[in-house]
Structure formats: C-alpha cells, structure tokens
Design a protein around this motif. Sequence first.
Motif, short mmCIF file in Angstrom:
data_model
loop_
_atom_site.label_atom_id
_atom_site.label_comp_id
_atom_site.label_asym_id
_atom_site.label_seq_id
_atom_site.Cartn_x
_atom_site.Cartn_y
_atom_site.Cartn_z
N GLY A 108 0.81 -1.21 0.00
CA GLY A 108 0.00 0.00 0.00
C GLY A 108 0.84 1.27 0.00
N VAL A 109 0.24 2.34 -0.51
CA VAL A 109 0.88 3.66 -0.55
C VAL A 109 0.06 4.62 0.30
CG1 VAL A 109 1.61 5.59 -2.00
CG2 VAL A 109 1.80 3.24 -2.86
N PHE A 110 0.68 5.17 1.32
CA PHE A 110 0.00 6.10 2.23
C PHE A 110 -0.08 7.48 1.58
CE2 PHE A 110 -0.16 9.10 5.77
CZ PHE A 110 -1.16 8.55 6.56
N LYS A 111 -1.27 8.09 1.60
CA LYS A 111 -1.46 9.42 0.99
C LYS A 111 -2.25 10.31 1.92
CE LYS A 111 -1.16 8.54 -3.98
NZ LYS A 111 -1.83 8.78 -5.30
N GLU A 112 -1.95 11.60 1.86
CA GLU A 112 -2.71 12.62 2.57
C GLU A 112 -3.31 13.56 1.53
OE1 GLU A 112 0.10 14.42 5.21
OE2 GLU A 112 -0.07 12.82 6.70
N ILE A 113 -4.63 13.71 1.56
CA ILE A 113 -5.34 14.53 0.58
C ILE A 113 -5.99 15.70 1.32
CG2 ILE A 113 -7.01 14.56 -1.29
CD1 ILE A 113 -4.81 12.54 -1.74
N LEU A 142 -9.19 13.28 -5.60
CA LEU A 142 -8.52 12.00 -5.48
C LEU A 142 -8.61 11.22 -6.78
CD1 LEU A 142 -7.26 9.65 -3.86
CD2 LEU A 142 -9.56 9.11 -3.05
N ILE A 143 -9.78 11.28 -7.40
CA ILE A 143 -10.04 10.58 -8.66
C ILE A 143 -10.79 11.53 -9.57
CG2 ILE A 143 -11.21 8.63 -9.76
CD1 ILE A 143 -11.02 7.19 -7.01
N GLU A 144 -10.42 11.54 -10.85
CA GLU A 144 -11.10 12.39 -11.82
C GLU A 144 -11.81 11.52 -12.86
OE1 GLU A 144 -12.90 14.65 -12.83
OE2 GLU A 144 -11.51 16.35 -12.82
N ILE A 145 -12.91 12.03 -13.38
CA ILE A 145 -13.65 11.34 -14.43
C ILE A 145 -12.73 11.17 -15.65
CG2 ILE A 145 -15.60 11.53 -16.04
CD1 ILE A 145 -17.03 13.16 -13.80
N GLY A 146 -12.70 9.95 -16.18
CA GLY A 146 -11.87 9.66 -17.34
C GLY A 146 -10.52 9.07 -17.01
N ASP A 147 -10.15 9.09 -15.71
CA ASP A 147 -8.87 8.49 -15.29
C ASP A 147 -8.96 6.97 -15.34
OD1 ASP A 147 -7.85 10.99 -14.75
OD2 ASP A 147 -7.98 10.82 -12.57
N ILE A 196 -16.65 8.50 -12.15
CA ILE A 196 -16.97 9.35 -11.00
C ILE A 196 -15.80 10.28 -10.69
CG2 ILE A 196 -18.65 7.80 -9.95
CD1 ILE A 196 -15.22 7.99 -8.37
N ARG A 197 -16.09 11.31 -9.92
CA ARG A 197 -15.07 12.22 -9.39
C ARG A 197 -15.08 12.07 -7.86
NH1 ARG A 197 -16.64 16.83 -11.73
NH2 ARG A 197 -15.12 16.51 -13.40
N ALA A 198 -13.92 11.94 -7.28
CA ALA A 198 -13.81 11.80 -5.82
C ALA A 198 -13.03 12.99 -5.28
CB ALA A 198 -13.11 10.49 -5.46
N ILE A 199 -13.63 13.70 -4.32
CA ILE A 199 -13.03 14.90 -3.75
C ILE A 199 -13.02 14.77 -2.23
CG2 ILE A 199 -13.30 17.41 -3.46
CD1 ILE A 199 -14.67 17.50 -6.18
N ALA A 200 -11.90 15.15 -1.62
CA ALA A 200 -11.79 15.09 -0.17
C ALA A 200 -12.78 16.07 0.47
CB ALA A 200 -10.37 15.40 0.27
N GLU A 201 -13.72 15.55 1.22
CA GLU A 201 -14.70 16.38 1.93
C GLU A 201 -14.02 17.09 3.10
OE1 GLU A 201 -18.49 17.94 3.22
OE2 GLU A 201 -17.73 17.19 1.30
N THR A 202 -13.10 16.40 3.74
CA THR A 202 -12.27 16.96 4.80
C THR A 202 -10.83 16.54 4.52
OG1 THR A 202 -12.45 15.01 6.21
CG2 THR A 202 -14.17 16.67 6.45
N ASP A 203 -9.87 17.04 5.30
CA ASP A 203 -8.52 16.52 5.19
C ASP A 203 -8.58 15.01 5.40
OD1 ASP A 203 -7.54 19.07 4.84
OD2 ASP A 203 -6.93 19.33 6.92
N THR A 204 -8.02 14.27 4.44
CA THR A 204 -8.22 12.83 4.41
C THR A 204 -6.89 12.09 4.29
OG1 THR A 204 -10.40 13.08 3.38
CG2 THR A 204 -9.33 10.95 3.12
N THR A 205 -6.76 10.99 5.01
CA THR A 205 -5.61 10.11 4.84
C THR A 205 -6.13 8.75 4.38
OG1 THR A 205 -5.65 9.44 7.17
CG2 THR A 205 -4.20 11.26 6.57
#
Length: 210
Positions: A25-30, A36-41, A92-101
Amino acid sequence: MIEHLKDNYGYLFEDALLQEINQVGVFKEIPEGNKLIEIGDYIKSMPLLISGAVKILREDDQGDELVLYFIERGDTCAMTLSCCMGQKKSEIRAIAETDTTLIMIPVEHMSLWMGKYKSWQNFILQSYHERMSELLEAIDTIAFLKMDERILKYLRDKAMVNHSEEISATHQQIANDLHTSRVVVSRILKALENNHQIKINRNRIILLDL
C-alpha cells in the motif's frame, strides 16, 4: 502505516493480510477540497480510508455535478472497485470532503486477495452492498423527495461525515452538489432557518434539528 491499518481495519482483516497491505500500500494525505479521482482516469489502485471523508460525484454532459454518496473511515468506494476490476476509465469524481488520509492498494492485489483471504472477499462484497444501497438512496432522494427535504438530508449527511453540526459550505456549493440553482438553495435555507431547523452564518450552516 501498520498501526493505522490495525486501528482501522484490524477488526476486519487477519494479521497476514494487514502485513501484505502494509507492504504494497501507498499512504497518501489529501487536503480538503482536493481531487482524489477524476472522471476519465484509469484507476490503478483502490483507496482504504484511514481518516476523513471523500465525496463521490457524477457529472452530466453540461459539466454539472451531483453528489452520489460519501465514504468515511474504514470504507472503500464501489465505483473505484468496479473500474479497477474492469480496467475501465473512472465514471466518477472523488473529492476530499475533509482533510483525508488513505492507503492506496494496487489493482493487481485486489483479485489476488479475493481468493487468498476470506476477510478481504467479505469486505469487498460488503462494500459493494453498502455503496449500492447508497446509490439507490440517492436515486430515491432525487425521485421522491422535495427540494427542501433533499437539502436537509444533504446537510445531515455532511454533518455526519464531518462529525460536526456546523457545516462549512456556500449556497453555490450546495447548489452544485444537488444539481440545482443557488437562488433555490438560498430560498429553502432561509425557510429552514425560519422553521428553526438550521442557523445560517457566513458560509456556515449550523444544524439545529438532526
């Protein structure tokens, strides 16, 4: 990273699986508001949320968005799973609603673990079930609820994933998420305030009736 995994997924996964996730796994902070994810990716990995919340949206031909559901700590996204398994572009598009790990799992391990670990198989199938239930709820909300009921439900959902009765959102942001106009949102919010269900401050809304 292993401590994060044990805290959030230790009750679901056996130690051997936790160790494998820790290795690949790869740890990420958003930060809040970042994509996090864009439509078409093409999606090459799936997220396991450690903290925070992520908003999942669809977009129509005119570029207008609609919120489908939120995912929180301990969740993953069924739409991501579907794209990973089918090697398809994201819808779909995924956007961090709050600071997310989160921890990103490479797609090749998803199917491998389905046969190797019963706990992983159960987690994936349960995630599909929960996200599909939320999609059906989103459809029912659009089809059967009046706009004031939709807005109140939206505010309650945001309060739940943010763990706070105070919501940071402009009228335009709410309109964008619900695929309606700012004027309609402003009118309904004022009516909800007059009914003592919410209190409106500058770019903030406090839920009085959860």
